[in-house]
Design an enzyme around this catalytic site. Structure first.
Site, PDB file in Angstrom:
ATOM      1  N   ASP A 117       0.758  -1.144  -0.102  1.00 22.73           N
ATOM      2  CA  ASP A 117       0.107  -0.313   0.077  1.00 22.73           C
ATOM      3  C   ASP A 117       0.933   1.228  -0.169  1.00 22.73           C
ATOM      4  OD1 ASP A 117      -2.018  -1.491  -0.795  1.00 22.73           O
ATOM      5  OD2 ASP A 117      -2.803  -1.042   2.248  1.00 22.73           O
ATOM      6  N   ASP A 131      -6.997  -1.397  -4.235  1.00 18.82           N
ATOM      7  CA  ASP A 131      -8.073  -0.746  -3.764  1.00 18.82           C
ATOM      8  C   ASP A 131      -9.374  -0.066  -4.510  1.00 18.82           C
ATOM      9  OD1 ASP A 131      -7.093  -2.234  -1.790  1.00 18.82           O
ATOM     10  OD2 ASP A 131      -5.727  -0.799  -1.427  1.00 18.82           O
TER      11      ASP A 131
END
Length: 170
Positions: A117, A131
Site C-alpha cells: 500500500d 483498492d
C-alpha cells in the site's frame, strides 16, 4: 464482452503491480511524498490484513477469499453482454486478482504475503491502485443493481436471437 472484462482486469493488474514496484523502489527509504498537503500523500506500507489492517494474523484467509472472488467474478463475467457490467466486473476482477497475487507471492511467504500500500488518504487509509479499482467496481455494481440494469444487455450484433424473437407470429 468477456474479453473486455479480461482486458480491463489485465490493465488494473498491470497498473497496480507497476505502481507497487515504483513505490517499493522510490519510497522504501521511509520518506513521504506530499501530493495535496496532508490530504493525499505517498508512503510505503506492507499490509498483512484487510482494510485498516484488520485481521492481520489471518492473511491466508484473505488469500482464500481473493481466490474465491476471482473464480466467482470470472464465472459471472462469462455471461455478461452489458458494457457497464463488463467495466464493473473487470475492475473487481483486476483488483481481486492483483491482491491474490500479492497474497500468494510476496513476503513473508506463500498465501501469507503482504499487500503493498502506498496511497495515503489523510492518514485515514493507505491503499493502492487495486483498492481504487475495487471500490469503483463495487460502486458501479451497486449502481447497476439499484437501476435494475441486467448483466445481459441488448443482443450484440451477430448474437443468436431468443426463441421469442424467432417464433413466427400468427
Amino acid at each position: 464482452m468477456f474479453r473486455a472484462v479480461v482486458l480491463i482486469a489485465a490493465v488494473v493488474l498491470v497498473s497496480d503491480q507497476l505502481t507497487k514496484y515504483w513505490a517499493e523502489s522510490a519510497l522504501s527509504d521511509g520518506h513521504t511524498v506530499s501530493i495535496v498537503g496532508d490530504l493525499l500523500q505517498l508512503r510505503l506500507l506492507y499490509n498483512p490484513g484487510a482494510a485498516f489492517s484488520i485481521g492481520s494474523e489471518y492473511t491466508w484467509i484473505f488469500a482464500v477469499f481473493a481466490a474465491a472472488a476471482v473464480v466467482a467474478v470470472t464465472v459471472v463475467a462469462r455471461r455478461v453482454t452489458s458494457r457497464p457490467w463488463a467495466l464493473a466486473l473487470g475492475l473487481v476482477l483486476g483488483g481481486a486478482a492483483t491482491h491474490l497475487l500479492d497474497r500468494l507471492f510476496r513476503e513473508p511467504g506463500f498465501a501469507r504475503g503482504h499487500v503493498v500500500d502506498f496511497i495515503d488518504y489523510a492518514g485515514f487509509f493507505v491503499g493502492n491502485v487495486a483498492d481504487i479499482a475495487l471500490v469503483v467496481g463495487v460502486g458501479v455494481v451497486m449502481l447497476l443493481n439499484a437501476r435494475g440494469i441486467p448483466l445481459r444487455g441488448p443482443a450484440a450484433a451477430g448474437e443468436a436471437r431468443t426463441a421469442e424473437q424467432v417464433s413466427p407470429s400468427s
